[in-house]
Design an enzyme around this catalytic site. Structure first.
Site, PDB file in Angstrom:
ATOM      1  N   SER A  53       0.853  -1.190   0.000  1.00  0.00           N
ATOM      2  CA  SER A  53       0.000   0.000   0.000  1.00  0.00           C
ATOM      3  C   SER A  53       0.892   1.244   0.000  1.00  0.00           C
ATOM      4  CB  SER A  53      -0.849  -0.008   1.273  1.00  0.00           C
ATOM      5  OG  SER A  53      -1.403   1.251   1.529  1.00  0.00           O
ATOM      6  N   TYR A  78      -1.846  -1.194  10.308  1.00  0.00           N
ATOM      7  CA  TYR A  78      -1.853  -1.348   8.845  1.00  0.00           C
ATOM      8  C   TYR A  78      -0.548  -0.824   8.247  1.00  0.00           C
ATOM      9  CZ  TYR A  78      -3.670  -1.295   4.043  1.00  0.00           C
ATOM     10  OH  TYR A  78      -3.866  -1.519   2.694  1.00  0.00           O
TER      11      TYR A  78
END
Ligand code: NAI
Length: 362
Positions: A159, A172
């Site tokens: 990401s 995350y």
């Protein structure tokens, strides 16, 4: 606008393994590489999503099988890898670690279970993939790769969150930063074997990740983050504007066929702009460098003060133009299609009163 890229490698009869292949980015990869003739295994934690995805793939003429498994469970992972190998007659030429989950809330509200779930799937899932498959891929294809008769490639979906720390998604961004680093290590290690390793770092994908919390296992339910149908709706509305998963797979293909260790998919409307040298990453690294010196910190403080002054001036102007009205909130969107109003995500559960009021559900 469809992405303009024609794959160069031969995928016919090659074996692909895609985690999270029943949805979003993973299903896009299954459609794209399966469409080029690869034999595809999709694995996912949701059986009904696997069944639906296999129907879609079959309708597209893709030769695919699917297994329900949890990528954090090593026994299940090895058992599914063995079954796929027996079915196709070999380990994957194309290993894609795509499955991932998220949930947002202030770092200070995080529980062990928030870290264990998100790092378990996003980091240990790919680690399991590398440890289980790399030896099998080298043994099965190493000699033929050296002889120029075949190829093998590993991809991991990370990401843009990998490049910085964020106050409302510590687990995350930790998982994604770590998975990038994992990929860089294997990139160097597997170069002598001729096996490519690429990590893709998207910003926003049109996927079902807004529902990720539904797959959170029973023993890791304890969270410090406020989650509701409304927060899920908010996430879903954001991801509905994300990149098409097949376009994302096309950009991944371009990156690894061109030997790129990192794939930052371009969000430009130009169908020929496939990847980019990201300005956001440059900014994140410049900030990191600024954190290392007194002068750098002074520069950051001045920029923060200028930004606060600009916000105050916007607010003053708005209040002058709308006397007596409450200013619009960043989080005041219309109700969702489901009839459940959207709610801000990224706040702590209301009972965590040690968390400052601004970061907590009222
Ligand atoms: P998605 O939710 O549509 O697909 C992820 C799939 O992984 C789901 O089908 C889910 O059931 C499966 N999964 C979850 N936990 C699992 C487990 N323990 N074992 C096996 N399968 C499991 O979401 P999306 O967006 O396609 O996610 C793919 C990857 O893209 C993730 O790694 C995510 O972090 C990453 N990503 C997503 C972005 C977005 O905007 N949606 C942006 C940047 C990265």
């Amino acid at each position: 606008m469809a992405v303009n890229y024609t794959a160069k490698w031969d995928y016919k009869g090659k074996i692909a393994w895609i985690t999270g292949g029943a949805s979003g980015a993973g299903l896009g990869q299954a459609k794209f590489f399966g469409g080029l003739g690869a034999k595809v295994t999709i694995v996912d934690i949701r059986q009904e999503a696997i069944d639906k995805a296999l129907d879609e793939l079959k309708a597209l003429g893709v030769d695919a099988i699917g297994f329900k498994m949890d990528i954090t469970n090593r026994e299940e992972y090895i058992a599914a890898a063995d079954k796929a190998e027996a079915h196709w007659g070999g380990p994957p030429h194309l290993l894609i670690n795509t499955a991932g989950v998220n949930s947002f809330g202030p770092a200070e509200a995080s529980t062990f279970e928030d870290f264990d779930w998100i790092l378990g799937v996003n980091l240990f899932g790919p680690i399991n993939g590398f440890v289980i498959f790399v030896p099998r891929m080298i043994k099965a294809y190493g000699a033929d790769i050296k002889a120029g008769k075949t190829w093998a490639q590993i991809c991991t979906v990370s990401s843009m969150g990998a490049f910085d720390g964020y106050s409302t998604d510590a687990p995350y961004s930790v998982s994604k930063a770590a998975v990038n680093n994992l990929s860089y290590s294997y990139y160097d290690a597997l170069k002598p074997y001729g096996i490519g390793v690429t990590v893709q770092c998207p910003a926003n994908i049109n996927s079902n990740i807004g529902n990720a919390v539904d797959t959170r296992p029973a023993h890791l339910q304890n969270t410090g983050y406020y989650v509701s149908e409304g927060t899920k709706n908010m996430l879903k509305s954001i991801h509905a504007t994300g990149m098409d998963p097949v376009d994302l797979a096309t950009k991944l293909c371009y990156a690894f066929e061109n030997g790129l260790p990192i794939c930052i998919p371009s969000y430009s409307n130009d169908a020929n702009a496939l990847v980019e040298r990201s300005a956001m990453v440059e900014q994140a690294y410049n900030k990191t460098l600024d954190w290392m010196t007194v002068e750098g910190m002074a520069k950051i403080k001045a920029a923060e003060e200028a930004q606060a002054a600009q916000m105050a001036s916007f607010r003053k102007k708005w209040e002058e133009e709308h006397p007596g009205e409450a200013p619009p909130s960043m989080f005041g969107p219309p109700p969702s299609d489901s009839g459940v109003p959207m709610e801000a995500f990224g706040v702590a559960r209301p009972e965590l009163d040690f968390v400052r009021a601004e970061s907590r559900k009222a």
